[in-house]
Write a protein that holds these residues in place. Structure first.
Motif, mmCIF file in Angstrom:
data_model
loop_
_atom_site.group_PDB
_atom_site.id
_atom_site.type_symbol
_atom_site.label_atom_id
_atom_site.label_comp_id
_atom_site.label_asym_id
_atom_site.label_seq_id
_atom_site.Cartn_x
_atom_site.Cartn_y
_atom_site.Cartn_z
ATOM 1 N N VAL A 267 -9.521 0.869 4.687
ATOM 2 C CA VAL A 267 -9.533 -0.120 3.609
ATOM 3 C C VAL A 267 -8.281 -1.002 3.798
ATOM 4 O O VAL A 267 -7.319 -0.500 3.999
ATOM 5 N N GLU A 268 -8.556 -2.240 3.660
ATOM 6 C CA GLU A 268 -7.327 -3.319 3.862
ATOM 7 C C GLU A 268 -6.803 -3.586 2.233
ATOM 8 O O GLU A 268 -7.674 -3.857 1.847
ATOM 9 N N TYR A 269 -5.574 -3.654 2.257
ATOM 10 C CA TYR A 269 -4.912 -4.239 1.004
ATOM 11 C C TYR A 269 -3.857 -5.222 1.393
ATOM 12 O O TYR A 269 -3.316 -5.373 2.367
ATOM 13 N N VAL A 283 -6.918 -5.025 -3.240
ATOM 14 C CA VAL A 283 -7.848 -4.638 -2.294
ATOM 15 C C VAL A 283 -8.696 -5.608 -1.358
ATOM 16 O O VAL A 283 -9.177 -6.474 -2.314
ATOM 17 N N ASN A 284 -8.709 -5.618 -0.362
ATOM 18 C CA ASN A 284 -9.218 -6.781 0.580
ATOM 19 C C ASN A 284 -10.677 -6.501 1.096
ATOM 20 O O ASN A 284 -11.445 -7.028 0.671
ATOM 21 N N GLU A 285 -10.616 -5.961 2.241
ATOM 22 C CA GLU A 285 -11.854 -5.402 2.565
ATOM 23 C C GLU A 285 -11.910 -3.976 3.200
ATOM 24 O O GLU A 285 -11.002 -3.445 3.448
ATOM 25 N N MET A 286 -13.285 -3.578 3.492
ATOM 26 C CA MET A 286 -13.281 -2.248 4.308
ATOM 27 C C MET A 286 -14.088 -2.431 5.514
ATOM 28 O O MET A 286 -14.962 -3.204 5.815
HETATM 29 MG MG MG Z 1 -9.496 -8.129 7.787
#
Ligand code: MG
Ligand code: ADP
Length: 412
Positions: A267-269, A283-286
């Motif tokens: 998971v990207e933050y 939280v951005n995307e996973m």
């Molecule tokens: Mg990304």
């Protein structure tokens, strides 16, 4: 999912060696195959490309399209358990496989990760548990939903709901006119408009979750992107605020648990400043698989993200991974085969190897190339993991590596 265990080096009920399979033959599939083979598993890859990085080194390579029934039947026949290395594998293909074999992550989990609309909705659900929300956003599927976009989402980033990666399928828009034009240019496919946030930093977390629900987290990575593509990952004490890092780990575990996820999840933050001027997480995307930002684990941790993927899939124990060295990962894009560096002063017209001998002469540098046959600008060709006994040393070695490769220096 049932708690099946597939021991390495064993024999399956059909009398063949225990075999782990992967949908997709890119670099992530290759490193999964390498981790599985190191433990004694036989491997199979499904990828139509005869020169795919994973297909080239796997025991078995099935070269059909991902949705091809005969190809899927062959993969199921060969394998005891099957995973995926990219999120755009058709979910029905995973369902077909799951009817016959252990498949992790599940088609349902992959379906959430491959659609930003579903993904955002999942993050909103989890925010109640974790306290970490996605960026303010709106879903755009019709002209009416376009017209209804709240003004405070602009300037924003329009992202296609499906198939985006490395900054592709995205447009930065400042006004309603630009937004309408950008959506037109995307053929009015379903999209998410996100408010453009002022990022103080970016980070990501890898977790591995077994079929028994036990979840372990790797340390939190600090990521630097150039032109929407990951350039550098730094993982050591002091790279990130420890309280934020802990929240990011807890949020990632909540996201995995809430999906009943099995396998490796990233998971990207975003790190942003909140209204009170304090640092906060968004939280951005996973990604339903190991992630580029987790490659440092290969040389800096006692279990790599790929071994964790193997263990989760095979039902083996998943002790908490321990990082034993400060680490920096440098992504190696095809541009490096052309641009000037410490050894050549001129741009090269034909692809020529970067100065590996000089790089590898530095202590604590580990080169991982993916076996791609031709270098092209923007293409991920490999990565370098740099480790050292101290943060100062890992930064010093990295500074030398970046100079040798002709890449921009580390930020202070
Ligand atoms: Mg990304
Ligand atoms: P992908 O990695 O699938 O291309 P991302 O949503 O992660 O797509 O976007 C790529 C990069 O663009 C991010 O890592 C970040 O640097 C930047 N970015 C994305 N969304 C935002 C946002 N809402 N505000 C500011 N920067 C963003």
């Amino acid at each position: 999912m049932s708690l099946k265990t597939f021991l390495p080096g064993g024999t399956s009920p059909a009398g063949q060696p225990v075999t782990l399979g992967v949908m997709g033959g890119g670099q992530l599939g290759r490193m999964f195959v390498q981790a599985a083979q190191a433990m004694g598993y036989t491997t199979a890859v499904l990828d139509p490309d005869p020169a795919s990085p994973a297909g080239l080194i796997s025991h078995h390579h099935i070269k059909t399209p991902y949705a091809d029934e005969a190809g899927l039947a062959q993969l199921a026949q060969r394998c005891d358990a099957i995973t995926t290395e990219f999120e755009n594998v058709p979910a029905p293909a995973l369902q077909t496989l799951a009817a016959q074999r252990t498949v992790a992550p599940s088609a349902a989990c992959v379906a959430v990760a491959q659609d930003r609309v579903k993904e955002k909705a999942h993050f909103v659900d989890c925010a109640a548990l974790s306290g970490v929300s996605p960026a303010p956003h709106a879903v755009i599927t019709t002209d009416a939903s376009l017209a209804a976009v709240p003004a405070d989402l602009l300037p924003g980033i329009l992202k296609t709901a499906r198939m985006g990666y490395d900054g592709k399928g995205q447009a930065r828009v400042n006004t309603r006119e630009e937004l309408a034009a950008a959506w037109d240019a995307m053929d009015k496919v379903p999209c998410v408009l996100e408010k453009m946030l002022k990022l103080r930093a970016e980070c990501s977390v890898i977790v591995a979750r077994g079929a028994d629900g036990a979840t372990v987290s790797f340390p939190v990575q600090k990521n630097t992107h150039h032109d929407g593509i990951l350039a550098l990952t730094e993982v050591f004490e002091g790279a990130l605020d420890p309280a934020l890092a802990q929240r990011a780990q807890a949020s990632t575990v909540a996201i995995a648990n809430h999906l009943h996820y099995v396998g490796v999840l990233c998971v990207e933050y975003f790190v942003v400043e909140n209204a009170q001027g304090a640092l906060d997480l968004v939280v951005n995307e996973m990604a339903p698989r190991p992630h580029n930002s987790g490659h440092y684990t290969q040389n800096a941790c006692d279990i790599s993200q790929f071994e964790a993927q193997v263990r989760a899939l095979a039902g083996l124990p998943l002790p908490t991974p321990r990082q034993h060295s400060p680490a920096i990962m440098v992504n190696l894009l095809g541009d490096l085969w052309f641009k000037p560096n410490a050894v050549r002063t001129q741009r090269s017209e034909r692809p020529t190897s970067p100065p590996w001998a000089q790089v590898l002469a530095l202590p604590g540098t580990n080169l991982h190339l993916y076996g791609k046959l031709s270098a092209r600008p923007g293409r991920k060709m490999g990565h370098l993991n740099i480790t050292a006994p101290s943060v100062a040393q890992v930064r010093e070695t990295t500074a030398n590596v970046l100079t040798l490769l002709g890449l921009p220096a580390l930020e202070a």
